[in-house]
Scaffold this motif. Structure first.
Motif, mmCIF file in Angstrom:
data_model
loop_
_atom_site.group_PDB
_atom_site.id
_atom_site.type_symbol
_atom_site.label_atom_id
_atom_site.label_comp_id
_atom_site.label_asym_id
_atom_site.label_seq_id
_atom_site.Cartn_x
_atom_site.Cartn_y
_atom_site.Cartn_z
ATOM 1 N N SER A 1 -0.892 -8.536 6.633
ATOM 2 C CA SER A 1 -1.465 -7.233 6.939
ATOM 3 C C SER A 1 -1.324 -6.940 8.427
ATOM 4 O O SER A 1 -1.599 -7.800 9.267
ATOM 5 N N SER B 1 0.833 -1.195 0.000
ATOM 6 C CA SER B 1 0.000 0.000 0.000
ATOM 7 C C SER B 1 0.868 1.244 0.000
ATOM 8 O O SER B 1 1.967 1.259 0.540
ATOM 9 N N VAL C 1 -6.476 0.103 2.949
ATOM 10 C CA VAL C 1 -5.471 -0.912 2.613
ATOM 11 C C VAL C 1 -4.186 -0.719 3.404
ATOM 12 O O VAL C 1 -3.188 -1.395 3.138
ATOM 13 N N VAL D 1 0.331 -13.191 1.553
ATOM 14 C CA VAL D 1 -0.377 -11.979 1.953
ATOM 15 C C VAL D 1 -0.160 -11.739 3.444
ATOM 16 O O VAL D 1 -0.261 -12.676 4.249
ATOM 17 N N THR E 1 -8.093 -6.669 8.180
ATOM 18 C CA THR E 1 -8.283 -8.092 8.435
ATOM 19 C C THR E 1 -9.565 -8.595 7.775
ATOM 20 O O THR E 1 -10.388 -7.819 7.281
ATOM 21 N N ILE F 1 -1.214 -3.501 4.343
ATOM 22 C CA ILE F 1 -1.283 -4.729 3.547
ATOM 23 C C ILE F 1 -0.061 -4.818 2.639
ATOM 24 O O ILE F 1 0.311 -3.839 1.986
ATOM 25 N N LEU G 1 -9.709 -7.446 4.018
ATOM 26 C CA LEU G 1 -8.444 -7.859 3.428
ATOM 27 C C LEU G 1 -8.681 -8.757 2.223
ATOM 28 O O LEU G 1 -8.081 -8.565 1.155
#
Length: 378
Positions: A163, A60, A67, A161, A167, A70, A171
């Motif tokens: 983050s 991001s 976002v 992925v 969540t 992430i 996500l």
């Protein structure tokens, strides 16, 4: 049952990445892989970068709270094939994931399940999903994350992925919005963009403020993560040709136990090509498992080469630590986590005959390295 993922990709999900894109309408961009085999569309609140060997990083920009935090890593078939994970015998996502987990370790994931995309009605996606375990996530201050094996046009893409903020279905929506645009084919690659590294720029400003380095210079290379497999990694950054002598190199380095390999991990600086497709004399700067900073007159992993310097540190090398080495006017200064442990050491450099030199990395299976960058004065 927990599964381990080592070797193929060892990630600390951090860093800022800037890639190449062609602008389209309404803030949608298109990214084409450097070999022209893969294409995806994405909103302009993502930044994209590629290592040239089939690894694409998406993060991001920090300009969109939906976002924020992430980050994603996409492994194309070329990377999976080079790692012997994707072979001619693999014809299902289950087999690919089994190969991945059998030959590697480092990420902990739960048992895989078929992908359930929140965009299934408009953009079906097939494959497997394996969630990162809660204990693994907590240790790294991540709130959510998972591993995807995506079936695409009779081949596969693997996606990691993570983050720290977003969540659940929020996500998932961002991830599968991106995945739904994946295409294989023959495309015209986008022009490469200049990489930024804001953290490196701040460190350089601090070194200037302390009058440790001169003004000027430029970022020669910035890699947000590196892979270390069962055979290790010896790689030059061929796009970082250099004619200067002074430099700043930085990396986050740690070790994990791996039987039967020398416990060294480090950076290759001012490595000289020998004209035969290999590399000639150079300088290795890195760490050993005894938490010593070591310098070797060689461009291969120690213990080959002549030991120039070793310095014990107080850190536990089995957890990540930031190593910064500064060479200016023949004098070396080394910082560990911001603390100076070597100051003004007159360095006996290897004798080089070529004006053009390179930087790179020297890793074996006991080595984990992330966030490598080099600053120089051409």
């Amino acid at each position: 049952m927990k599964r381990g993922l080592t070797g193929l990709v060892l990630i600390l999900l951090c860093g800022l990445m800037v890639g190449a894109a062609r602008a389209q309408d309404d803030g949608v961009l298109t990214y084409v892989s450097q070999d022209g085999s893969f294409k995806m569309d994405y909103p302009d609140y993502w930044e994209v970068d590629e290592d040239g060997a089939g690894l694409i990083m998406v993060a991001s920009t920090g300009n969109n709270i939906l976002v924020d935090g992430i980050e994603m890593v996409i492994l194309l078939p070329s990377q999976l094939e080079a790692s012997n994970v994707l072979t001619a015998r693999v014809d299902s996502a289950d087999e690919l994931l089994d190969n991945l987990l059998r030959t590697s370790g480092g990420l902990e994931v739960d048992d895989p399940e078929p992908i359930e995309s929140p965009l299934e009605d408009i953009a079906p996606v097939s494959g497997l999903r394996a969630n990162l375990t809660q204990s693994w996530l907590r240790e790294r201050d991540l709130a959510d994350g998972y591993l995807l094996v995506i079936e695409l046009d009779d081949s596969f893409v693997v996606m990691l992925v993570g983050s720290s903020n977003v969540t659940g279905r929020m996500l998932d929506g961002q991830v599968f919005l991106l995945v739904s645009t994946f295409e294989f084919g023959s495309f015209e690659p986008a022009e490469p963009a200049v990489r930024e590294n804001r953290e490196a720029a701040e460190i350089i400003d601090g070194l200037r403020g302390e009058e440790i380095i001169p003004s000027g210079g430029e970022l020669l290379i910035s890699e947000d993560f590196l892979a270390s497999g069962s055979e290790g990694l010896f790689e030059l950054f061929e796009n970082a040709r250099y004619t200067g002598t002074d430099f700043v190199v930085a990396a986050d380095i740690s070790f994990r136990p791996f039987e039967g390999v020398p416990p060294y991990c480090g950076l290759l600086t001012r490595v000289e090509p020998d004209g035969r497709g290999t590399d000639g004399p150079g300088l290795f700067i890195g760490w050993d498992a005894d938490s010593q900073v070591v310098l070797y007159d060689n461009d291969d992993p120690p213990p080959r080469g002549d030991l120039i310097l070793e310095q014990k540190t107080s850190v536990d090398i089995f957890t990540p630590h930031r190593l910064i080495a500064v060479l200016v006017d023949g004098e070396l200064t080394v910082f560990v986590d911001g603390e100076s442990i070597i100051e003004g050491e007159n360095l006996r450099l290897p004798r080089l005959t070529e004006d053009e030199t390179f930087f790179g990395v020297s890793m074996n299976p006991s080595c984990v390295m992330t966030g490598v960058w080099v600053w120089g004065w051409p």
